[in-house]
Write an enzyme that holds these catalytic residues in place. Structure first.
Site, PDB file in Angstrom:
ATOM      1  N   ARG A  80       0.855  -1.200   0.000  1.00 57.93           N
ATOM      2  CA  ARG A  80       0.000   0.000   0.000  1.00 57.93           C
ATOM      3  C   ARG A  80       0.886   1.245   0.000  1.00 57.93           C
ATOM      4  NH1 ARG A  80      -4.945  -1.729   2.872  1.00 57.93           N
ATOM      5  NH2 ARG A  80      -4.374  -3.733   3.736  1.00 57.93           N
ATOM      6  N   HIS A 428     -18.692  20.682 -13.958  1.00 60.12           N
ATOM      7  CA  HIS A 428     -17.787  21.740 -13.504  1.00 60.12           C
ATOM      8  C   HIS A 428     -18.497  22.727 -12.572  1.00 60.12           C
ATOM      9  CE1 HIS A 428     -15.613  25.602 -13.984  1.00 60.12           C
ATOM     10  NE2 HIS A 428     -14.554  24.811 -13.894  1.00 60.12           N
ATOM     11  N   ARG A 535     -22.526  50.822   3.762  1.00 59.10           N
ATOM     12  CA  ARG A 535     -22.465  51.677   2.566  1.00 59.10           C
ATOM     13  C   ARG A 535     -23.829  52.340   2.407  1.00 59.10           C
ATOM     14  NH1 ARG A 535     -19.501  46.718   0.744  1.00 59.10           N
ATOM     15  NH2 ARG A 535     -17.554  47.358  -0.276  1.00 59.10           N
ATOM     16  N   GLU A 718      -8.453  54.757   1.043  1.00 59.23           N
ATOM     17  CA  GLU A 718      -8.609  53.981  -0.191  1.00 59.23           C
ATOM     18  C   GLU A 718      -7.949  54.664  -1.378  1.00 59.23           C
ATOM     19  OE1 GLU A 718     -12.784  53.235  -0.790  1.00 59.23           O
ATOM     20  OE2 GLU A 718     -13.352  55.219  -0.096  1.00 59.23           O
ATOM     21  N   GLY A 739      -9.911  50.766   2.747  1.00 54.32           N
ATOM     22  CA  GLY A 739     -10.846  50.257   1.729  1.00 54.32           C
ATOM     23  C   GLY A 739     -10.004  49.668   0.616  1.00 54.32           C
ATOM     24  N   THR A 740      -9.707  48.388   0.745  1.00 52.84           N
ATOM     25  CA  THR A 740      -8.714  47.802  -0.165  1.00 52.84           C
ATOM     26  C   THR A 740      -9.261  47.525  -1.557  1.00 52.84           C
ATOM     27  OG1 THR A 740      -9.212  45.743   0.968  1.00 52.84           O
ATOM     28  CG2 THR A 740      -7.150  46.813   1.540  1.00 52.84           C
ATOM     29  N   ASP A 742     -10.901  49.909  -3.517  1.00 55.56           N
ATOM     30  CA  ASP A 742     -10.443  51.076  -4.269  1.00 55.56           C
ATOM     31  C   ASP A 742      -8.934  51.226  -4.188  1.00 55.56           C
ATOM     32  OD1 ASP A 742     -12.456  52.505  -5.707  1.00 55.56           O
ATOM     33  OD2 ASP A 742     -13.479  52.797  -3.793  1.00 55.56           O
ATOM     34  N   CYS A 804     -11.695  47.131   5.504  1.00 59.11           N
ATOM     35  CA  CYS A 804     -13.109  46.842   5.222  1.00 59.11           C
ATOM     36  C   CYS A 804     -13.331  46.501   3.745  1.00 59.11           C
ATOM     37  CB  CYS A 804     -13.999  47.988   5.658  1.00 59.11           C
ATOM     38  SG  CYS A 804     -13.652  49.523   4.809  1.00 59.11           S
TER      39      CYS A 804
HETATM   40  C1  PEP Z   1     -13.295  49.736  -0.785  1.00 62.93           C
HETATM   41  O1  PEP Z   1     -13.075  50.535  -1.677  1.00 62.93           O
HETATM   42  O2  PEP Z   1     -12.464  48.901  -0.394  1.00 62.93           O
HETATM   43  C2  PEP Z   1     -14.593  49.705  -0.097  1.00 62.93           C
HETATM   44  C3  PEP Z   1     -14.794  48.894   0.929  1.00 62.93           C
HETATM   45  O3  PEP Z   1     -15.571  50.502  -0.569  1.00 62.93           O
HETATM   46  P1  PEP Z   1     -16.422  50.211  -1.875  1.00 62.93           P
HETATM   47  O4  PEP Z   1     -16.228  48.773  -2.210  1.00 62.93           O
HETATM   48  O5  PEP Z   1     -17.805  50.562  -1.513  1.00 62.93           O
HETATM   49  O6  PEP Z   1     -15.820  51.140  -2.870  1.00 62.93           O
HETATM   50 MG    MG Z   2     -14.280  52.269  -1.956  1.00 64.95          MG
END
Ligand code: PEP
Ligand code: MG
Length: 856
Positions: A80, A428, A535, A718, A739-740, A742, A804
């Site tokens: 095995r 798939h 938002r 952002e 705000g990752t 943007d 966020c």
């Molecule tokens: C962002 O920009 O990361 C964000 C959280 O704001 P939005 O997605 O509303 O632009």
């Molecule tokens: Mg944003």
């Protein structure tokens, strides 16, 4: 005879003190040693090391006579695979090595010629295809059970292979070992295990074990047993037993195999061989306790005696994984922290599905195959790119395809659900959908799919077009019109217990991004510590509000705008009261209005005509105004704080609504401290201006209501400039939230809405390791995060720092944020449990000195 091999670390007889290690001999060999140490009845076994197997693949055979000599002359052997991690798989086991003409004659007397012929011919067949590499067709038509069939088979072997079937056990063993070692080196095996996380140089060990035949006099047979249900994880003796059988035959034997425990559905081992059954149960319980894992036992009964051939981790659904880990901890077998580490954080989302409420009205448009559970509502889109664009706009969508292919996967990530015309449970779309925990219906051929013209026709003749809202119920396979009422995921007690343990280990906060009361309820149910991003613009799209909003946009003067906004104020105040109420005093972070205003204006001629009518203006006026507001690059145009500065009435109305809601909601219980977040900041002065205005609204509300309150102001980082200039922004605010979405867009200069078109190409060609909108780009965007957090905190000790963007729910990105000392992450409500678990695992891993890469 054991001593000779015990001096050779590459060929070790498995005894309780042999120098065996999982990283040299593989997980199976190590597990067998642990069974031997428990004094379980394990047949004699020899382990070959990774090194030995590697050399075998390269043509250097170890001293096989030495291996062979470990076993009695009459014994049959099996080999095995034993990879380091059993999940990486390996070549299939080969049984009955040593079968030859003499053994056949001997077994014919003991078992009868039919059974002996069956055994021999199965071995010849396995050897011929896997070792001698003959075409399996050469044996076509020979019934394996008959002695005549066996003779024909041996002749066919000789004709094809140009030599008689090997009669020596050690020759056979050499052949089997060589073929298994080479199979591990093959390209497809390599790709398969790498897909399961194995490193490129993962080794394979092999174990050579004496066969207990499972055939013969008295009660003989084989089976598997486990003490927990693989789907629910609840205690339940599960498995099958088949008299006069070997290996895992019982599992494929259908009705011929019997139950283990007494069962109303049919005969059981408990009735057939009660002593053997009791012994097995005892052995399995001992294995569970001492191996600290829910194990599946592979066993043979030989003339009433139990032999344990192997133990493997019980395969389990994500739900069972949680219950099994929790029960092991509750039984005192593992500590709670270890239970937390044993559940894959990525898989938790599968447990968290929304369902259509049982009493909701269902307008069924068509039915397909429910391939991935949970229900989802969204607007129809017909391409992966449209799904990504929709997700970037924050709009839920259902991806409709005739069938899906790998290039659709990114679109599937972005969609709330998937609906396909073709396929079945293993197509798939179904496989990927289940993997992602994404509701999915496949094989919905009752619908006529016309994806080119972006249309679906229901059996009743109704036409569904792009943007129409539908709901798919991936549990029942029903496609429903509109948006029926939903029921939040029911989380069972084991899940709650595990999450409770996770929370005691966790050292980074987890909040949810929630825009609506429904989102907030989900966030609360999943024990988010608050809302990290609300938002607010979504609130203005609601029916009854859009026209007022448009009126405000068309107002000529500041006073005109303020007058229209006063009509929106009570609605907005109500929104916040609801959120505060649902969150029961947990922090709620409200982001002020962010998108460009023209997003609220009609793009079509007919829409503009309707607006003209509603506002009592000539159409040409409306069209002209809309044209005048158009921007070449709206995402970089008049939006976010720039609107706050140039059209201040909107932020003033929102601030008033927040403060009035604060007073009203706080009146009944503990005071509420709202958090207000300014989007798209790039300069200190923007913050100063907005802060001045909001402070003055606060003062007015305090004076008017005669009551005091406090609030926390923050900036959403952002734009790259906000990160770079965090030192001068931070002293004005209580928190920074990255705000990752943007920030990624602006750092790469890569449009969130358009990147979907070429992202697959970019990832496939290795330009990006991953879609940076999905997994945080630690090298670039991450550097900005670190820099912003450090500069902000240096200038303002005690500053709260968080993330966020969508990355907040991704375990790898959470690891980065935790490392950078962030206070909390905020993610979509359904990812909150994933984030809580992943964050706890990171803290535990650090405590016990395991790198994050080792997190299960
Ligand atoms: C962002 O920009 O990361 C964000 C959280 O704001 P939005 O997605 O509303 O632009
Ligand atoms: Mg944003």
């Amino acid at each position: 005879m054991g001593a000779a091999v015990q001096n050779n670390p590459d060929i070790l007889l498995i005894t309780s003190d042999a120098a065996l290690a999982a990283n040299r001999h593989g997980g199976r060999a190590k597990c067998l040693q642990r069974l031997v140490r428990l004094d379980l009845p394990v047949p004699r076994t020899v382990a070959l090391s990774f090194q030995a197997v590697k050399r075998i693949a390269a043509g250097q055979m170890p001293d096989i006579a030495q291996v062979d000599a470990q076993f009695g002359e009459e014994a049959l052997l099996c080999v095995r695979p034993s990879s380091e991690d059993p999940d990486w798989g390996g070549p299939g086991a080969v049984l009955n090595i040593g079968m030859n003409d003499a053994q056949y004659r001997c077994l014919s007397e003991r078992l009868g010629p039919g059974a002996a012929a069956a055994l021999y011919s199965r071995f010849v067949q396995a050897y011929a295809t896997h070792v001698a590499r003959l075409d399996p067709d050469v044996f076509d038509g020979d019934p394996v059970e008959s002695p005549k069939g066996l003779q024909r088979m041996l002749r066919a072997y000789e004709d094809e292979a140009d030599e008689p079937f090997p009669q020596s056990r050690s020759d056979q063993l050499r052949g089997v070992l060589r073929s298994m070692a080479r199979a591990w080196e093959g390209t497809s095996a390599r790709l398969l295990r790498q897909a399961k996380g194995a490193p490129a140089d993962a080794g394979l060990g092999l174990v050579v074990q004496e066969m207990i035949p499972g055939l013969g006099q008295g009660e003989c047979g084989s089976g598997v047993l486990q003490l927990a249900d693989p789907v629910t994880g609840l205690p339940q003796i599960t498995g099958r037993y088949l008299s006069q059988s070997q290996g895992r035959e019982a599992l494929g034997a259908g009705a011929a195999a019997i139950y283990l425990e007494k069962d109303p559905r049919g005969p059981s081992l408990e009735e057939l061989a009660p002593e053997a059954f009791e012994a097995l149960k005892r052995d399995a319980a001992l294995m569970r306790r001492r191996l600290r894992e829910e194990m599946q036992v592979e066993f043979v009964i030989q003339n009433g005696e139990v032999h344990i051939l192997d133990g493997v981790r019980v395969p389990r659904s994500p739900r069972a994984a949680v219950r099994i880990a929790v029960r092991l901890a509750e039984d005192g077998i593992i500590p709670p922290e270890e239970a937390v580490m044993r559940v894959d954080a990525h898989s938790v989302s599968e447990l968290l599905h929304r369902q259509v409420a049982p009493d909701a009205a269902r307008e069924v448009l068509a039915t397909g195959i429910g391939a991935s559970p949970g229900a989802a509502t969204g607007r129809i889109v017909f391409s992966a790119a449209a799904a990504q664009a929709s997700a970037a706009r924050g709009e839920a969508c259902i991806l409709v395809r005739r069938e899906t292919a790998p290039e659709d996967v990114r679109g599937m990530h972005a969609a709330a659900g998937v609906l396909t015309e073709k396929g079945g449970m293993t197509s798939h779309a179904a496989v990927i959908g289940r993997g992602l925990g994404l509701p999915c219906i496949v094989g919905a051929s009752e619908l006529t799919f016309n994806t080119r013209d972006k249309m679906l026709r229901t059996p009743a003749g109704r036409i569904l077009r792009e943007s129409d809202v539908i709901t798919i119920d991936g549990s029942t396979g029903e496609i429903l019109a509109g948006e029926p009422e939903m029921l939040e995921a029911a989380l069972d007690d084991a899940f709650q217990t595990l999450m409770g343990w996770a929370d005691t280990c966790r050292d980074i906060g987890v909040r949810a991004n929630a825009d609506t009361p429904a989102d907030a309820r989900t966030a609360h149910n999943f024990d988010a510590e608050g809302i990290g991003l609300c938002r607010t613009e979504h609130m203005f799209f609601e029916p009854g509000r859009l026209t007022v909003m448009r009126e405000m946009i068309f107002a000529d003067s500041s006073s005109g705008r303020a007058e229209v906004l006063a009509r929106l104020l009570p609605m907005q105040r109500d929104d916040f009261i609801q959120l505060f109420k649902i969150m029961e005093g947990r922090p709620v972070c409200i982001r002020l209005f962010d998108p460009p205003l023209h997003e609220f204006l009609p793009a079509t001629r007919s829409g503009q005509r309707e607006l003209a009518e509603a506002l009592d203006l000539p159409v040409s006026d409306v069209t002209r105004r809309i044209e005048a507001m158009a921007e070449y690059n709206p995402m970089l145009g008049l939006r976010g704080v720039r609107l706050g500065v140039t059209v201040p009435e909107i932020y003033e109305m929102q601030a008033r609504a927040i403060f009035e809601a604060t007073l009203e909601s706080g009146a009944a219980g503990a005071p509420i401290v709202p958090e207000i977040m300014i989007p798209l900041v790039s300069a200190k002065r923007e913050v100063e201006l907005i802060k001045g205005r909001i402070d003055s609204v606060a003062a007015t509300v305090r004076a008017q209501r005669g009551r005091d309150f406090t609030y926390r102001l923050g900036v959403m980082v952002e734009t790259p400039r906000a990160a770079l200039r965090a030192a001068e922004i931070a002293p004005n605010v209580a928190f920074l939230s990255f705000g990752t979405n943007d920030l990624t867009q602006m750092t790469y200069g890569l449009s969130r809405d358009d990147a979907g078109r070429f992202m697959s190409d970019y990832v496939n060609k290795g330009v990006f390791a991953e879609d940076p909108f999905h997994v945080l780009d630690i090298d670039g965007v991450g550097e900005l995060l670190k820099l912003g957090a450090e500069r902000g905190r240096a200038a303002h000790p005690g500053l709260t720092v968080s993330i966020c963007g969508e990355h907040g729910g991704n375990p790898e990105s959470i690891a980065f944020c935790r490392e950078a000392g962030f206070d909390y992450v905020s993610c979509s409500p359904f990812r909150v449990p994933v984030a809580r678990l992943a964050a706890a695992q990171l803290a535990i891993a650090e405590k016990i000195g395991v790198g994050p890469a080792k997190i299960p």
